[in-house]
Scaffold this motif. Structure first.
Motif, PDB file in Angstrom:
ATOM      1  N   ARG A  52      49.423  38.964  33.353  1.00  0.00           N
ATOM      2  CA  ARG A  52      49.666  39.373  34.821  1.00  0.00           C
ATOM      3  C   ARG A  52      51.304  39.365  34.972  1.00  0.00           C
ATOM      4  O   ARG A  52      51.985  38.065  35.123  1.00  0.00           O
ATOM      5  CB  ARG A  52      49.096  38.931  36.126  1.00  0.00           C
ATOM      6  CG  ARG A  52      49.021  39.493  37.247  1.00  0.00           C
ATOM      7  CD  ARG A  52      48.239  38.676  38.465  1.00  0.00           C
ATOM      8  NE  ARG A  52      46.812  38.628  38.031  1.00  0.00           N
ATOM      9  CZ  ARG A  52      46.002  39.617  38.640  1.00  0.00           C
ATOM     10  NH1 ARG A  52      46.404  40.299  39.462  1.00  0.00           N
ATOM     11  NH2 ARG A  52      44.791  39.317  38.196  1.00  0.00           N
ATOM     12  N   ASP A  53      51.852  40.344  35.258  1.00  0.00           N
ATOM     13  CA  ASP A  53      53.192  40.506  35.526  1.00  0.00           C
ATOM     14  C   ASP A  53      53.709  39.633  37.018  1.00  0.00           C
ATOM     15  O   ASP A  53      52.796  39.600  37.795  1.00  0.00           O
ATOM     16  CB  ASP A  53      53.842  41.866  35.923  1.00  0.00           C
ATOM     17  CG  ASP A  53      53.963  42.612  34.571  1.00  0.00           C
ATOM     18  OD1 ASP A  53      53.937  41.869  33.441  1.00  0.00           O
ATOM     19  OD2 ASP A  53      54.090  43.865  34.677  1.00  0.00           O
ATOM     20  N   GLY A  54      54.946  38.738  36.945  1.00  0.00           N
ATOM     21  CA  GLY A  54      55.072  38.122  37.988  1.00  0.00           C
ATOM     22  C   GLY A  54      54.542  37.109  38.356  1.00  0.00           C
ATOM     23  O   GLY A  54      54.396  36.359  39.329  1.00  0.00           O
ATOM     24  N   LEU A  55      53.558  36.293  37.311  1.00  0.00           N
ATOM     25  CA  LEU A  55      52.542  35.418  37.613  1.00  0.00           C
ATOM     26  C   LEU A  55      52.802  34.099  36.702  1.00  0.00           C
ATOM     27  O   LEU A  55      52.919  34.366  35.325  1.00  0.00           O
ATOM     28  CB  LEU A  55      51.156  35.814  37.418  1.00  0.00           C
ATOM     29  CG  LEU A  55      50.005  34.741  37.759  1.00  0.00           C
ATOM     30  CD1 LEU A  55      49.955  34.628  39.436  1.00  0.00           C
ATOM     31  CD2 LEU A  55      48.767  35.251  37.316  1.00  0.00           C
ATOM     32  N   TRP A  75      53.874  33.110  41.960  1.00  0.00           N
ATOM     33  CA  TRP A  75      53.879  34.370  41.598  1.00  0.00           C
ATOM     34  C   TRP A  75      54.501  35.095  43.113  1.00  0.00           C
ATOM     35  O   TRP A  75      54.879  34.709  43.961  1.00  0.00           O
ATOM     36  CB  TRP A  75      52.394  35.060  41.563  1.00  0.00           C
ATOM     37  CG  TRP A  75      51.636  35.121  42.875  1.00  0.00           C
ATOM     38  CD1 TRP A  75      51.238  34.524  43.670  1.00  0.00           C
ATOM     39  CD2 TRP A  75      51.140  36.809  43.259  1.00  0.00           C
ATOM     40  NE1 TRP A  75      50.320  35.338  44.685  1.00  0.00           N
ATOM     41  CE2 TRP A  75      50.596  36.697  44.335  1.00  0.00           C
ATOM     42  CE3 TRP A  75      51.382  37.842  42.623  1.00  0.00           C
ATOM     43  CZ2 TRP A  75      50.083  37.671  45.027  1.00  0.00           C
ATOM     44  CZ3 TRP A  75      51.109  39.121  43.376  1.00  0.00           C
ATOM     45  CH2 TRP A  75      50.339  38.940  44.314  1.00  0.00           C
ATOM     46  N   ASP A  76      54.622  36.406  42.763  1.00  0.00           N
ATOM     47  CA  ASP A  76      55.546  37.397  43.507  1.00  0.00           C
ATOM     48  C   ASP A  76      57.019  36.909  43.653  1.00  0.00           C
ATOM     49  O   ASP A  76      57.353  36.903  44.747  1.00  0.00           O
ATOM     50  CB  ASP A  76      54.714  37.514  44.884  1.00  0.00           C
ATOM     51  CG  ASP A  76      55.445  38.681  45.577  1.00  0.00           C
ATOM     52  OD1 ASP A  76      56.091  39.509  44.888  1.00  0.00           O
ATOM     53  OD2 ASP A  76      55.293  38.677  46.801  1.00  0.00           O
ATOM     54  N   ARG A  78      60.880  36.873  44.388  1.00  0.00           N
ATOM     55  CA  ARG A  78      61.412  37.945  44.997  1.00  0.00           C
ATOM     56  C   ARG A  78      63.104  37.417  44.938  1.00  0.00           C
ATOM     57  O   ARG A  78      63.345  36.315  45.228  1.00  0.00           O
ATOM     58  CB  ARG A  78      61.448  38.057  46.285  1.00  0.00           C
ATOM     59  CG  ARG A  78      60.008  39.126  46.583  1.00  0.00           C
ATOM     60  CD  ARG A  78      58.796  38.460  47.284  1.00  0.00           C
ATOM     61  NE  ARG A  78      59.216  37.902  48.364  1.00  0.00           N
ATOM     62  CZ  ARG A  78      58.271  36.888  48.656  1.00  0.00           C
ATOM     63  NH1 ARG A  78      57.492  36.334  47.871  1.00  0.00           N
ATOM     64  NH2 ARG A  78      58.408  36.066  49.706  1.00  0.00           N
ATOM     65  N   ILE A  89      59.184  32.822  46.654  1.00  0.00           N
ATOM     66  CA  ILE A  89      58.026  32.935  45.791  1.00  0.00           C
ATOM     67  C   ILE A  89      56.848  32.606  46.515  1.00  0.00           C
ATOM     68  O   ILE A  89      56.897  32.120  47.626  1.00  0.00           O
ATOM     69  CB  ILE A  89      58.326  32.039  44.644  1.00  0.00           C
ATOM     70  CG1 ILE A  89      57.675  32.339  43.149  1.00  0.00           C
ATOM     71  CG2 ILE A  89      58.265  30.684  44.997  1.00  0.00           C
ATOM     72  CD1 ILE A  89      58.043  31.814  42.187  1.00  0.00           C
ATOM     73  N   GLU A  90      55.676  32.686  45.916  1.00  0.00           N
ATOM     74  CA  GLU A  90      54.249  32.613  46.667  1.00  0.00           C
ATOM     75  C   GLU A  90      53.446  31.598  45.678  1.00  0.00           C
ATOM     76  O   GLU A  90      53.899  31.702  44.647  1.00  0.00           O
ATOM     77  CB  GLU A  90      53.628  33.796  46.831  1.00  0.00           C
ATOM     78  CG  GLU A  90      52.144  33.709  47.571  1.00  0.00           C
ATOM     79  CD  GLU A  90      51.582  34.835  48.012  1.00  0.00           C
ATOM     80  OE1 GLU A  90      50.419  35.130  48.156  1.00  0.00           O
ATOM     81  OE2 GLU A  90      52.479  36.146  48.300  1.00  0.00           O
ATOM     82  N   ASP A 127      55.736  31.346  50.201  1.00  0.00           N
ATOM     83  CA  ASP A 127      54.585  32.025  51.044  1.00  0.00           C
ATOM     84  C   ASP A 127      53.230  31.527  50.298  1.00  0.00           C
ATOM     85  O   ASP A 127      53.095  31.050  49.218  1.00  0.00           O
ATOM     86  CB  ASP A 127      54.483  33.547  50.805  1.00  0.00           C
ATOM     87  CG  ASP A 127      56.061  33.926  50.934  1.00  0.00           C
ATOM     88  OD1 ASP A 127      56.894  33.519  51.816  1.00  0.00           O
ATOM     89  OD2 ASP A 127      56.147  35.283  50.430  1.00  0.00           O
ATOM     90  N   SER A 156      46.480  43.063  51.838  1.00  0.00           N
ATOM     91  CA  SER A 156      46.165  42.780  50.306  1.00  0.00           C
ATOM     92  C   SER A 156      44.553  43.250  49.962  1.00  0.00           C
ATOM     93  O   SER A 156      43.956  43.529  50.838  1.00  0.00           O
ATOM     94  CB  SER A 156      46.158  41.084  50.221  1.00  0.00           C
ATOM     95  OG  SER A 156      47.246  40.568  50.638  1.00  0.00           O
TER      96      SER A 156
END
Length: 197
Positions: A52-55, A75-76, A78, A89-90, A127, A156
């Motif tokens: 998964r991208d960004g994870l 993930w996510d 920024r 980041i989350e 987050d 979401s």
């Protein structure tokens, strides 16, 4: 790897699948709003998390017995507008086996992840979000001292059974770099109370 006294966060790997499959089936009553695969789907779940991208996914390894008892992730990510460097980041994709819930593992995992995010990555914000109906998760985040920011409507994808393809309202929590010292102290105090029981 991020290591604490109760939990090690190791990069998620196929070697953890058997433990995670067992962990996911202990008692599923707390997974109504969370993506937790059944045992037979764990291999596909781990494979998907790894691509998964960004994870950046982790297996949560219980120190007491060396078993993988859940997953979590950063993930996510920024970046700052117009420049390099991470600004936020989350923490997400988190679940724990029933036997690991309420043991301090969740608090320590959050402490490890946020320490890494603020003190190594240098973010300004971390987050966390959950389905707004997931009162158990919301109460857990509040007990950890993580500030509640509000509910974002239809924010979401829903993970609730029977709601495939629908959106959910998300309860948003976050810690800023200015709040981090206070939240870190609260997490450490919570862990000290857990270990003294």
């Amino acid at each position: 790897m991020l290591a604490g006294a109760l939990v090690r966060l190791e990069p998620l790997a196929m070697r953890q699948v058997a433990d995670l499959a067992e962990a996911a089936e202990e008692d599923r009553t707390s997974y109504d709003f969370t993506l937790v695969p059944r045992a037979q789907g764990m291999t596909d779940y781990v494979a998907a998390q790894l691509t998964r991208d960004g994870l950046t996914p982790f297996g949560q390894i219980r120190v007491a017995d060396g078993r993988a008892v859940g997953c979590t992730a950063l993930w996510d990510p920024r970046t700052w507008p117009g420049r390099s460097g991470l600004r936020a980041i989350e923490i997400g994709f988190t679940w724990l086996a029933a036997s690991a819930q309420g043991t301090g593992i969740n608090a320590e995992a959050k402490l490890l992840l946020m320490s890494y995010a603020f003190e190594t990555l240098g973010v300004a914000r971390v987050d966390l979000k959950t389905d707004a109906r997931n009162l158990r998760c919301r109460r857990a985040l509040e007990r950890l001292g993580i500030p509640f920011e509000g509910v974002l409507r239809s924010w979401s994808v829903s993970w609730a059974p029977g709601e495939e393809g629908l959106l959910r309202d998300s309860a948003m929590f976050a810690v800023t770099d200015a709040e981090w010292p206070t939240v870190r102290a609260a997490l450490r105090a919570r862990l000290a109370n857990t270990s003294s029981r």
